[in-house]
Motif scaffolding. Structure first.
Motif, PDB file in Angstrom:
ATOM      1  N   ALA B 122      -2.982  -3.528  75.689  1.00 41.36           N
ATOM      2  CA  ALA B 122      -3.807  -2.474  75.302  1.00 41.36           C
ATOM      3  C   ALA B 122      -4.094  -1.474  76.716  1.00 41.36           C
ATOM      4  O   ALA B 122      -3.980  -1.729  78.051  1.00 41.36           O
ATOM      5  CB  ALA B 122      -5.534  -2.989  75.223  1.00 41.36           C
ATOM      6  N   GLU B 123      -4.228  -0.104  76.274  1.00 39.75           N
ATOM      7  CA  GLU B 123      -4.664   0.919  77.102  1.00 39.75           C
ATOM      8  C   GLU B 123      -3.488   1.413  78.257  1.00 39.75           C
ATOM      9  O   GLU B 123      -3.590   2.085  79.095  1.00 39.75           O
ATOM     10  CB  GLU B 123      -5.806   0.459  77.813  1.00 39.75           C
ATOM     11  CG  GLU B 123      -6.902   0.023  76.966  1.00 39.75           C
ATOM     12  CD  GLU B 123      -8.272   0.325  77.650  1.00 39.75           C
ATOM     13  OE1 GLU B 123      -9.105   1.299  77.393  1.00 39.75           O
ATOM     14  OE2 GLU B 123      -8.708  -0.511  78.626  1.00 39.75           O
ATOM     15  N   ARG B 124      -2.188   0.849  77.895  1.00 39.59           N
ATOM     16  CA  ARG B 124      -1.116   1.414  78.884  1.00 39.59           C
ATOM     17  C   ARG B 124       0.322   1.090  78.456  1.00 39.59           C
ATOM     18  O   ARG B 124       0.927   1.501  79.164  1.00 39.59           O
ATOM     19  CB  ARG B 124      -1.241   0.504  80.230  1.00 39.59           C
ATOM     20  CG  ARG B 124      -1.058  -1.014  80.165  1.00 39.59           C
ATOM     21  CD  ARG B 124      -1.791  -1.714  81.206  1.00 39.59           C
ATOM     22  NE  ARG B 124      -1.549  -3.104  81.391  1.00 39.59           N
ATOM     23  CZ  ARG B 124      -2.192  -3.944  80.531  1.00 39.59           C
ATOM     24  NH1 ARG B 124      -3.093  -3.818  79.579  1.00 39.59           N
ATOM     25  NH2 ARG B 124      -1.764  -5.339  80.866  1.00 39.59           N
ATOM     26  N   MET B 125       0.488   0.353  77.207  1.00 35.93           N
ATOM     27  CA  MET B 125       1.756   0.366  76.950  1.00 35.93           C
ATOM     28  C   MET B 125       2.281   1.816  75.959  1.00 35.93           C
ATOM     29  O   MET B 125       1.459   2.124  75.023  1.00 35.93           O
ATOM     30  CB  MET B 125       2.254  -0.731  75.960  1.00 35.93           C
ATOM     31  CG  MET B 125       3.481  -1.164  75.753  1.00 35.93           C
ATOM     32  SD  MET B 125       3.873  -2.993  75.168  1.00 35.93           S
ATOM     33  CE  MET B 125       5.692  -2.824  75.057  1.00 35.93           C
ATOM     34  N   ALA B 181       1.631  -9.171  80.272  1.00 31.41           N
ATOM     35  CA  ALA B 181       0.466  -8.767  81.320  1.00 31.41           C
ATOM     36  C   ALA B 181       1.099  -8.702  82.239  1.00 31.41           C
ATOM     37  O   ALA B 181       0.934  -7.700  83.238  1.00 31.41           O
ATOM     38  CB  ALA B 181      -0.699  -9.560  81.248  1.00 31.41           C
ATOM     39  N   ILE B 182       2.213  -9.474  82.785  1.00 32.05           N
ATOM     40  CA  ILE B 182       2.927  -9.554  83.801  1.00 32.05           C
ATOM     41  C   ILE B 182       3.922  -8.539  83.980  1.00 32.05           C
ATOM     42  O   ILE B 182       3.813  -7.850  85.219  1.00 32.05           O
ATOM     43  CB  ILE B 182       3.784 -10.947  84.088  1.00 32.05           C
ATOM     44  CG1 ILE B 182       2.928 -12.251  84.288  1.00 32.05           C
ATOM     45  CG2 ILE B 182       4.813 -10.738  85.236  1.00 32.05           C
ATOM     46  CD1 ILE B 182       3.451 -13.413  83.914  1.00 32.05           C
ATOM     47  N   VAL B 183       4.713  -8.252  83.128  1.00 31.23           N
ATOM     48  CA  VAL B 183       5.546  -7.230  83.241  1.00 31.23           C
ATOM     49  C   VAL B 183       5.105  -6.000  83.114  1.00 31.23           C
ATOM     50  O   VAL B 183       5.491  -4.857  83.991  1.00 31.23           O
ATOM     51  CB  VAL B 183       6.609  -7.279  81.869  1.00 31.23           C
ATOM     52  CG1 VAL B 183       7.744  -6.262  81.993  1.00 31.23           C
ATOM     53  CG2 VAL B 183       7.260  -8.608  81.915  1.00 31.23           C
ATOM     54  N   LEU B 184       3.796  -5.519  82.413  1.00 29.49           N
ATOM     55  CA  LEU B 184       3.215  -4.071  82.344  1.00 29.49           C
ATOM     56  C   LEU B 184       2.290  -4.052  83.609  1.00 29.49           C
ATOM     57  O   LEU B 184       2.383  -2.800  83.981  1.00 29.49           O
ATOM     58  CB  LEU B 184       2.403  -3.995  81.139  1.00 29.49           C
ATOM     59  CG  LEU B 184       2.773  -3.589  79.811  1.00 29.49           C
ATOM     60  CD1 LEU B 184       1.738  -3.878  78.703  1.00 29.49           C
ATOM     61  CD2 LEU B 184       3.229  -2.135  80.002  1.00 29.49           C
ATOM     62  N   ILE B 375      12.117 -11.766  78.609  1.00 31.12           N
ATOM     63  CA  ILE B 375      13.205 -11.084  78.794  1.00 31.12           C
ATOM     64  C   ILE B 375      13.440  -9.860  77.947  1.00 31.12           C
ATOM     65  O   ILE B 375      13.776  -8.523  78.569  1.00 31.12           O
ATOM     66  CB  ILE B 375      14.411 -11.973  78.250  1.00 31.12           C
ATOM     67  CG1 ILE B 375      14.633 -13.123  79.305  1.00 31.12           C
ATOM     68  CG2 ILE B 375      15.900 -11.094  78.186  1.00 31.12           C
ATOM     69  CD1 ILE B 375      15.456 -14.197  78.766  1.00 31.12           C
ATOM     70  N   ILE B 376      13.086  -9.741  76.984  1.00 30.01           N
ATOM     71  CA  ILE B 376      12.812  -8.417  75.919  1.00 30.01           C
ATOM     72  C   ILE B 376      12.001  -7.387  76.536  1.00 30.01           C
ATOM     73  O   ILE B 376      12.314  -6.167  76.847  1.00 30.01           O
ATOM     74  CB  ILE B 376      11.941  -8.677  74.614  1.00 30.01           C
ATOM     75  CG1 ILE B 376      12.947  -9.764  73.805  1.00 30.01           C
ATOM     76  CG2 ILE B 376      11.938  -7.478  73.768  1.00 30.01           C
ATOM     77  CD1 ILE B 376      11.846 -10.182  72.497  1.00 30.01           C
ATOM     78  N   LEU B 377      10.808  -7.924  77.109  1.00 26.76           N
ATOM     79  CA  LEU B 377      10.023  -6.775  77.969  1.00 26.76           C
ATOM     80  C   LEU B 377      10.889  -6.275  79.191  1.00 26.76           C
ATOM     81  O   LEU B 377      10.645  -4.979  79.488  1.00 26.76           O
ATOM     82  CB  LEU B 377       8.751  -7.140  78.143  1.00 26.76           C
ATOM     83  CG  LEU B 377       7.732  -7.390  77.277  1.00 26.76           C
ATOM     84  CD1 LEU B 377       6.645  -8.556  77.529  1.00 26.76           C
ATOM     85  CD2 LEU B 377       7.022  -6.110  76.653  1.00 26.76           C
ATOM     86  N   LYS B 378      11.408  -7.033  80.114  1.00 27.71           N
ATOM     87  CA  LYS B 378      12.230  -6.645  81.057  1.00 27.71           C
ATOM     88  C   LYS B 378      13.252  -5.664  80.553  1.00 27.71           C
ATOM     89  O   LYS B 378      13.577  -4.655  81.502  1.00 27.71           O
ATOM     90  CB  LYS B 378      12.711  -7.681  81.820  1.00 27.71           C
ATOM     91  CG  LYS B 378      11.740  -8.339  83.031  1.00 27.71           C
ATOM     92  CD  LYS B 378      11.513  -7.449  83.884  1.00 27.71           C
ATOM     93  CE  LYS B 378      10.419  -8.417  84.831  1.00 27.71           C
ATOM     94  NZ  LYS B 378      10.047  -7.304  86.075  1.00 27.71           N
ATOM     95  N   LEU B 379      13.979  -6.014  79.513  1.00 25.26           N
ATOM     96  CA  LEU B 379      15.166  -5.209  79.121  1.00 25.26           C
ATOM     97  C   LEU B 379      14.507  -3.515  78.877  1.00 25.26           C
ATOM     98  O   LEU B 379      15.200  -2.780  79.279  1.00 25.26           O
ATOM     99  CB  LEU B 379      15.832  -5.915  78.082  1.00 25.26           C
ATOM    100  CG  LEU B 379      16.883  -6.828  78.320  1.00 25.26           C
ATOM    101  CD1 LEU B 379      17.637  -7.522  76.992  1.00 25.26           C
ATOM    102  CD2 LEU B 379      17.818  -6.343  79.282  1.00 25.26           C
ATOM    103  N   LEU B 380      13.612  -3.923  77.963  1.00 23.28           N
ATOM    104  CA  LEU B 380      12.934  -2.373  77.729  1.00 23.28           C
ATOM    105  C   LEU B 380      12.521  -1.714  78.886  1.00 23.28           C
ATOM    106  O   LEU B 380      12.679  -0.678  78.917  1.00 23.28           O
ATOM    107  CB  LEU B 380      11.917  -2.929  76.680  1.00 23.28           C
ATOM    108  CG  LEU B 380      11.867  -3.125  75.157  1.00 23.28           C
ATOM    109  CD1 LEU B 380      11.036  -3.674  74.507  1.00 23.28           C
ATOM    110  CD2 LEU B 380      12.942  -2.148  74.573  1.00 23.28           C
ATOM    111  N   ASP B 381      11.823  -2.516  79.742  1.00 24.29           N
ATOM    112  CA  ASP B 381      11.273  -1.654  81.021  1.00 24.29           C
ATOM    113  C   ASP B 381      12.377  -1.353  81.698  1.00 24.29           C
ATOM    114  O   ASP B 381      12.371   0.005  82.343  1.00 24.29           O
ATOM    115  CB  ASP B 381      10.547  -2.706  81.845  1.00 24.29           C
ATOM    116  CG  ASP B 381       9.565  -2.033  82.596  1.00 24.29           C
ATOM    117  OD1 ASP B 381       9.039  -0.823  82.206  1.00 24.29           O
ATOM    118  OD2 ASP B 381       9.233  -2.452  83.787  1.00 24.29           O
TER     119      ASP B 381
END
Lengths: 112, 409
Positions: B122-125, B181-184, B375-381
């Motif tokens: 919430a509030e940042r993605m 929460a870790i990746v964001l 892994i999904i979030l790191k790839l997107l990032d």
């Protein structure tokens, strides 16, 4: 003319308004503000997390009156807004240089 | 067409609608807890999932979860696009319902599980990144997990009990939330600014809708009308009630005041805790599970600031802690007298066997969901970026991402 501003507790607005109407003050501007003085803020807790809320909700009023009425207006605000507890607020008085009623163009005291 | 049981079919149609209704309930629950500049962004995370995950479920998700078992890990592609679903029957005897109803019922679970994760982002993605993440997660994490536990996969064969989704829904979403929460990273102003809820009545209404919908979620997981649905309904309600009281009591004993958000959070915690156990335990264990989970979640959240992670709306603290505790307590309280298709837990004389299986189910879910989500979030990032810019975050995501504001006050 004097401009008198007061920061008061929101629930005292009606009493202050009635006190000023009784003195014949013809108009007033009021708005919700937040701020802090010596009262400081308070603490709120959401799911175990404490939040210090520095700004306290207050109501600010502004009136412009003739010089000779100003001391009585100041006193009326103080009397009406006082609860005796911390956070009752403050009254500030300034010189006001001019006033114009937009509809008619009247100036000075006639515009009040 | 093959015969079906009309009573069970009627209950499952109703349950399906009840579970769908949980997602807008979740939207309100979460949206009340953010600042008002992000009320729409947070609402949209859940509501949009009703569109996105439904389409994915029809095309691919259902068959990966409930298609013919492939090696215990995934369903085969037999039911792509719901192929072969119409006109067939799921369950037998008084539990015989149209497979179309079963498929829709399960799809509603996929929607809310994706919605649950969004409390952490919430509030940042970035919305665009959220959409791709949600779609990938539904296919790569939710469907395999649902297959493992309910679709004939390895956890089902092992004998781990998860009546309504303690692992598949709550632990899985919490593990994904932790990864997010870790990746964001933390929200701007975390720990210094007032990141307070902007509308507690909205959150309370949302919690009430969740409680209401949870009857479909848990009592519907009997997949039939009858004794089991009745006992699951009772256990569900009692755990919610005990969770509410436990959270407020813990607050009064530690902080002095019973908060309204605490009452809502306690009820949700109790509901999360009873989810894996609902069809395996009687009323007194249900009260115990609700009370234990309500207390644990409350005290867990008090320690939250020590971890330095910004799980904004406490997905890990409520769904992770509550789901894990509920799964473990299922291994303690489950009884064959309540459900002959279940097992006896520790207190019913079953020893530690079930408890061990429950722990395997919990651990496997956490590791799988966390790893794939990370892994999904790191790839997107690395490719498109998952976090909005600083100025968007300060102005609020509603205007920047959706060109709307929630309130004109």
């Amino acid at each position: 003319m004097k401009k008198i501003e007061a920061v008061i507790k929101p629930h005292k607005l009606d009493e202050v308004k009635e006190a000023l109407q009784a003195l014949g003050v013809a108009g007033m501007t009021a708005y919700d503000v937040k701020g802090y003085g010596r009262q400081k803020g308070h603490t709120e807790v959401y799911r175990g997390s404490e939040y210090t809320i520095d700004f306290v909700p207050k109501t600010k009023i502004e009136v412009i009156v003739d010089d000779d009425l100003a001391p009585r207006v100041e006193q009326a605000i103080v009397d009406a807004a006082r609860t005796g507890k911390i956070g009752d607020g403050k009254v500030f008085t300034y010189d006001a240089e001019g006033a114009i009623r937009i509809r008619t163009g009247e100036r000075g005291s006639d515009a009040l | 067409m093959p015969a079906i049981d009309t009573g069970s079919t009627a209950w499952m149609l109703g349950s399906t609608a009840l579970v769908l209704f949980m997602t807008p309930g979740l939207a309100l629950f979460y949206a009340g807890m953010v600042r008002r500049k992000n009320v729409l962004s947070t609402t949209m995370h859940s509501f949009f999932a009703m569109g996105l995950v439904s389409v994915i479920w029809a095309v691919l998700g259902y068959t990966l979860a409930f298609g013919p078992d492939v090696g215990g890990v995934i369903g085969g592609l037999k039911h792509l696009g719901f192929d072969g679903v119409l006109g067939t029957v799921s369950g037998t005897g008084t539990a015989a319902i149209p497979t179309s109803v079963f498929a829709m019922y399960q799809g509603m679970f996929a929607i809310i599980t994706v919605g649950l994760i969004t409390g952490a982002v919430a509030e940042r993605m970035k919305f665009k990144a959220y959409v791709i993440f949600a779609a990938s997660w539904a296919v790569l994490v939710y469907s395999p997990l649902a297959h493992w536990v309910w679709g004939g996969g390895w956890l089902m064969k092992l004998g781990a009990l998860d009546f309504a989704g303690g692992t598949v829904v709550h632990i899985a979403s919490a593990a994904a939330a932790l990864a997010a929460a870790i990746v964001l990273g933390k929200r701007k102003g975390y720990g210094t600014d007032e990141l307070r809820p902007h509308n507690i009545p909205m959150s309370v209404l949302g919690a009430g809708i969740l409680w209401f919908g949870w009857f479909g979620f848990n009592a519907g997981s009997a997949l039939a009308s009858g004794h089991l649905a009745g006992s699951a309904f009772m256990a569900t309600h009692l755990a919610a009630a005990a969770g509410l009281l436990a959270w407020n009591l813990a607050e009064v004993m530690t902080e002095g005041k019973p908060t309204v958000l605490g009452a809502a959070s306690g009820a949700v915690a109790g509901l999360v805790g009873i989810t894996p156990a609902a069809g395996f335990v009687g009323p007194v264990p249900a009260l115990a599970i609700g009370a234990i989970v309500g207390c644990l979640c409350f005290f867990g959240l008090r320690l939250k600031s020590r971890f330095g992670l910004d799980d904004a709306l406490d997905v890990v603290g409520v769904h992770g802690v509550g789901g894990t505790t509920g799964a473990i307590l299922t291994g303690v309280f489950a009884s064959l007298t309540v459900n002959s298709a279940g097992a006896n837990g520790l207190l019913a004389g079953g020893g530690f066997a079930l408890l061990g299986k429950q722990l395997i189910g919990v651990a496997a879910t956490i590791v799988f969901s966390f790893t794939v989500s990370f892994i999904i979030l790191k790839l997107l990032d690395a490719t498109m970026g998952i976090r909005v810019s600083d100025d968007v975050e300060v102005a609020g995501l509603d205007i920047a991402e959706h060109a709307e504001t929630g309130y004109e006050l």
